[in-house]
Design an enzyme around this catalytic site. Structure first.
Site, PDB file in Angstrom:
ATOM      1  CB  SER A 240      -0.913   0.022   1.228  1.00  0.00           C
ATOM      2  OG  SER A 240      -1.743  -1.113   1.234  1.00  0.00           O
TER       3      SER A 240
HETATM    4  N1  SAH Z   1      -0.644  -4.669   3.794  1.00  0.00           N
HETATM    5  C1  SAH Z   1      -0.109  -5.231   2.600  1.00  0.00           C
HETATM    6  C2  SAH Z   1      -1.151  -5.176   1.520  1.00  0.00           C
HETATM    7  C3  SAH Z   1      -1.051  -6.281   0.568  1.00  0.00           C
HETATM    8  S1  SAH Z   1      -2.298  -6.267  -0.679  1.00  0.00           S
HETATM    9  C4  SAH Z   1       1.123  -4.499   2.171  1.00  0.00           C
HETATM   10  O1  SAH Z   1       1.155  -3.273   2.323  1.00  0.00           O
HETATM   11  O2  SAH Z   1       2.050  -5.109   1.664  1.00  0.00           O
HETATM   12  C5  SAH Z   1      -3.582  -7.191   0.091  1.00  0.00           C
HETATM   13  C6  SAH Z   1      -3.234  -8.571   0.496  1.00  0.00           C
HETATM   14  O3  SAH Z   1      -4.424  -9.186   0.991  1.00  0.00           O
HETATM   15  C7  SAH Z   1      -2.741  -9.472  -0.623  1.00  0.00           C
HETATM   16  O4  SAH Z   1      -1.488  -9.991  -0.273  1.00  0.00           O
HETATM   17  C8  SAH Z   1      -3.806 -10.553  -0.729  1.00  0.00           C
HETATM   18  O5  SAH Z   1      -3.304 -11.822  -1.087  1.00  0.00           O
HETATM   19  C9  SAH Z   1      -4.369 -10.565   0.674  1.00  0.00           C
HETATM   20  N2  SAH Z   1      -5.702 -11.131   0.842  1.00  0.00           N
HETATM   21  C10 SAH Z   1      -6.777 -11.029   0.027  1.00  0.00           C
HETATM   22  N3  SAH Z   1      -7.832 -11.704   0.533  1.00  0.00           N
HETATM   23  C11 SAH Z   1      -7.426 -12.238   1.728  1.00  0.00           C
HETATM   24  C12 SAH Z   1      -8.047 -13.027   2.740  1.00  0.00           C
HETATM   25  N4  SAH Z   1      -9.317 -13.420   2.664  1.00  0.00           N
HETATM   26  N5  SAH Z   1      -7.318 -13.391   3.810  1.00  0.00           N
HETATM   27  C13 SAH Z   1      -6.018 -13.011   3.934  1.00  0.00           C
HETATM   28  N6  SAH Z   1      -5.368 -12.279   3.007  1.00  0.00           N
HETATM   29  C14 SAH Z   1      -6.057 -11.877   1.927  1.00  0.00           C
END
Ligand code: SAH
Length: 222
Positions: free
Chosen positions: A63
């Protein structure tokens, strides 16, 4: 030796976060401290302190720093909380939380991302983080209730298990709405029920799971 990354982080806080209204000193200090570049591929090190999200593989993104700061500030962490995070991704937000609370329980559905995040978090010495692979929309029953919950992927609606697993007085921050645009919602659980507050528009990758969007691609099911 001059730490150019440290200087870039200072600049990021002063140009991207403070002028846009981030006030919590603990949040600003955590952003000044955590080496965001280590959470992206080496090819992106030079862009790690820019004002944008970056790709982390598997069609997911780390993000935008400002969004991380907004969401973290909205959790109102003081230091003794147990926090549930959905969407470990790169692990950057996880590290920021680990700086600001007692313990982080983080769930990621894509195992390769969870593994990579774990490695970086270990290397940086974050012993107060547990990462688990699975569907975060079900919450983490064995460890509930939580003082705060943060969801870093966009949900069609607020997953019920999450409000159930929140303590009275607890805060849940989650992007909710459409596939391409969402509103950042802060939920407060009170004695009398749930209070919702709209913190503004945002854009996140999809939260996929039983209480999220349905799986659309083969190969990511577990
Ligand atoms: N906070 C992270 C954001 C990653 S993007 C960062 O800044 O790096 C969002 C993430 O949510 C992705 O890695 C995706 O695989 C994960 N995601 C999506 N649905 C999910 C779920 N039901 N449970 C856990 N993770 C999930």
């Amino acid at each position: 030796m001059i730490d150019h990354y440290k200087i870039a982080r200072q600049r990021m806080v002063e140009t991207q976060l403070i002028p846009r209204g981030i006030k919590d000193k603990r949040v600003l200090d955590a952003v000044r401290k955590v080496p965001r570049h280590l959470f992206v591929d080496e090819a992106f090190y030079g862009q790690a302190y820019g004002d944008s999200p970056l790709p982390i593989g598997e069609e997911q993104t780390i993000s935008q720093p400002f969004m991380v700061a907004v969401m973290t500030e909205a959790l109102e962490l003081k230091g003794d909380e147990r926090v549930l995070e959905l969407g470990t991704g790169s692990g950057y937000q996880t590290a920021i939380l680990a700086e600001l609370c007692h313990k982080v329980f983080s769930i990621e559905r894509i195992s390769s991302l969870a593994g990579r995040a774990r490695k970086v978090l270990d290397k940086l010495g974050y012993g107060n983080v547990v990462v688990r692979i699975g569907d975060g929309t079900l919450g983490w029953k064995e460890e509930a209730p939580f003082d705060a919950i943060i969801v870093t992927a966009g949900a069609p609606e607020i997953p019920q298990p999450l409000t159930e697993q929140l303590k009275i007085g607890g805060r849940l921050v989650i992007p909710a709405g459409g596939e391409f645009m969402q509103s950042l919602i802060r939920v407060r659980k009170t004695e009398n029920g749930i209070e919702k507050e709209d913190l503004g528009g945002c854009r996140f990758v999809k939260l996929i799971g039983e209480h999220g969007w349905k799986v659309e691609k083969e190969g990511y099911e577990y």
